[in-house]
Design a protein around this motif. Structure first.
Motif, short mmCIF file in Angstrom:
data_model
loop_
_atom_site.label_atom_id
_atom_site.label_comp_id
_atom_site.label_asym_id
_atom_site.label_seq_id
_atom_site.Cartn_x
_atom_site.Cartn_y
_atom_site.Cartn_z
N PHE A 47 0.84 -1.20 0.00
CA PHE A 47 0.00 0.00 0.00
C PHE A 47 0.87 1.25 0.00
CE2 PHE A 47 -2.61 3.25 2.06
CZ PHE A 47 -3.76 3.16 1.29
N GLN A 48 1.91 1.27 0.84
CA GLN A 48 2.82 2.41 0.92
C GLN A 48 3.57 2.60 -0.40
OE1 GLN A 48 2.86 4.63 3.37
NE2 GLN A 48 4.38 5.84 2.28
N GLY A 49 3.87 1.50 -1.09
CA GLY A 49 4.54 1.59 -2.38
C GLY A 49 3.65 2.18 -3.46
N LEU A 50 2.35 1.88 -3.40
CA LEU A 50 1.41 2.44 -4.37
C LEU A 50 1.16 3.93 -4.12
CD1 LEU A 50 -1.32 -0.35 -4.62
CD2 LEU A 50 0.22 0.39 -6.44
N PHE A 51 1.09 4.31 -2.87
CA PHE A 51 0.75 5.68 -2.50
C PHE A 51 1.78 6.23 -1.51
CE2 PHE A 51 -3.14 3.14 -3.18
CZ PHE A 51 -3.55 3.73 -4.37
N PRO A 52 3.01 6.49 -1.98
CA PRO A 52 4.08 6.89 -1.08
C PRO A 52 3.93 8.29 -0.49
CG PRO A 52 4.83 6.98 -3.34
CD PRO A 52 3.46 6.37 -3.36
N ASP A 53 3.32 9.20 -1.22
CA ASP A 53 3.26 10.58 -0.76
C ASP A 53 1.89 10.99 -0.20
OD1 ASP A 53 5.92 10.98 -1.58
OD2 ASP A 53 5.24 11.32 -3.64
N GLU A 54 0.85 10.51 -0.83
CA GLU A 54 -0.50 10.94 -0.46
C GLU A 54 -1.46 9.78 -0.72
OE1 GLU A 54 -3.70 14.24 -2.12
OE2 GLU A 54 -1.58 14.55 -2.48
N LYS A 55 -2.40 9.58 0.18
CA LYS A 55 -3.39 8.52 0.02
C LYS A 55 -4.59 9.06 -0.77
CE LYS A 55 -2.03 6.31 4.26
NZ LYS A 55 -2.29 6.26 5.68
N PRO A 56 -5.21 8.21 -1.60
CA PRO A 56 -6.41 8.64 -2.32
C PRO A 56 -7.53 9.05 -1.38
CG PRO A 56 -5.51 6.68 -3.32
CD PRO A 56 -4.76 6.89 -2.03
N VAL A 57 -8.35 9.97 -1.86
CA VAL A 57 -9.49 10.49 -1.10
C VAL A 57 -10.71 10.49 -2.02
CG1 VAL A 57 -10.40 12.55 0.06
CG2 VAL A 57 -7.99 11.94 0.32
N ILE A 58 -11.86 10.23 -1.43
CA ILE A 58 -13.12 10.28 -2.18
C ILE A 58 -14.14 11.06 -1.35
CG2 ILE A 58 -13.96 8.08 -1.27
CD1 ILE A 58 -15.18 7.54 -4.06
N SER A 59 -14.90 11.93 -2.03
CA SER A 59 -15.97 12.70 -1.38
C SER A 59 -17.21 12.59 -2.24
CB SER A 59 -15.59 14.18 -1.24
OG SER A 59 -14.49 14.33 -0.40
N PHE A 60 -18.34 12.30 -1.61
CA PHE A 60 -19.61 12.12 -2.32
C PHE A 60 -20.44 13.38 -2.24
CE2 PHE A 60 -18.18 7.94 -1.24
CZ PHE A 60 -18.63 7.11 -2.25
N ASN A 61 -21.04 13.78 -3.37
CA ASN A 61 -21.97 14.90 -3.41
C ASN A 61 -23.34 14.34 -3.77
OD1 ASN A 61 -23.60 17.09 -4.33
ND2 ASN A 61 -21.74 18.32 -4.51
N LYS A 62 -24.25 14.36 -2.83
CA LYS A 62 -25.57 13.77 -3.02
C LYS A 62 -26.39 14.50 -4.07
CE LYS A 62 -29.51 12.10 -0.37
NZ LYS A 62 -30.05 11.92 0.98
N SER A 63 -26.32 15.82 -4.10
CA SER A 63 -27.18 16.58 -5.00
C SER A 63 -26.77 16.46 -6.47
CB SER A 63 -27.23 18.06 -4.58
OG SER A 63 -25.95 18.63 -4.67
N THR A 64 -25.49 16.23 -6.74
CA THR A 64 -25.03 16.13 -8.13
C THR A 64 -24.69 14.70 -8.55
OG1 THR A 64 -22.71 16.50 -7.52
CG2 THR A 64 -24.04 18.46 -8.06
N ASN A 65 -24.73 13.76 -7.61
CA ASN A 65 -24.31 12.38 -7.87
C ASN A 65 -22.90 12.32 -8.44
OD1 ASN A 65 -26.61 11.25 -6.84
ND2 ASN A 65 -27.54 10.89 -8.81
N MET A 66 -22.02 13.15 -7.90
CA MET A 66 -20.62 13.19 -8.30
C MET A 66 -19.75 12.82 -7.12
SD MET A 66 -20.23 14.36 -11.51
CE MET A 66 -18.58 15.02 -11.58
N VAL A 67 -18.61 12.20 -7.43
CA VAL A 67 -17.56 12.03 -6.44
C VAL A 67 -16.36 12.80 -6.94
CG1 VAL A 67 -18.32 9.82 -5.50
CG2 VAL A 67 -16.77 9.84 -7.42
N THR A 68 -15.63 13.36 -6.00
CA THR A 68 -14.40 14.09 -6.31
C THR A 68 -13.35 13.62 -5.31
OG1 THR A 68 -15.02 15.91 -4.85
CG2 THR A 68 -15.60 16.15 -7.19
N GLY A 69 -12.11 13.90 -5.64
CA GLY A 69 -11.04 13.55 -4.72
C GLY A 69 -9.71 13.55 -5.41
#
Length: 141
Positions: A47-69
């Motif tokens: 896991f550390q080898g895949l993401f050495p500097d920053e871990k992925p993030v996900i945020s859900f927006n209910k009103s637009t049905n979009m995820v960002t991160g």
């Protein structure tokens, strides 16, 4: 005897439903904040080898049905569809274009394999392919 059996069955049903509700949770918790990846299935790279500097993030927006991160490298956004505990994601569109190793490809490929989700009793978000946990997130900042 029938009344005792019926009572036992009713109590067992209530118990099982309460356990199921705690595991599956309320989807309103998805929208409280961003979620930081802490586990991803698949590659033999750590896991550390895949993401050495920053871990992925996900945020859900209910009103637009979009995820960002972020993918641990680049920003992304995409549409999601949800029906009960079933969820699917469109191909993520990158908002930046840096190359940061294999982590981003693993993350976006895995995201597209997701079929459902659940909230665990300890507050984690698990994204699954059928019954297999593919990604696990903890509440972000």
């Amino acid at each position: 005897m029938k009344k005792q059996t019926l009572l036992l069955f009713a109590l067992l049903s209530v118990f099982l439903m309460s356990c199921s509700t705690n595991m599956m949770g309320d989807n309103s918790k998805l929208y409280d904040n961003g979620w930081e990846l802490e586990y991803i299935t698949g590659p033999r790279i750590t896991f550390q080898g895949l993401f050495p500097d920053e871990k992925p993030v996900i945020s859900f927006n209910k009103s637009t049905n979009m995820v960002t991160g972020t993918t641990g490298c680049n920003g992304y956004n995409t549409q999601y569809k949800m029906n009960g505990k079933m969820i699917s994601f469109e191909v993520p569109a990158m908002t930046t274009m840096r190359y940061c190793g294999d982590g981003e490809a693993v993350f976006t490929k895995t995201m597209q394999q997701i079929t459902n989700y659940r909230m665990t009793t300890d507050g984690k978000l698990e994204l699954l392919m059928n019954d297999v946990v593919m990604m696990r997130f903890k509440k972000g900042m």
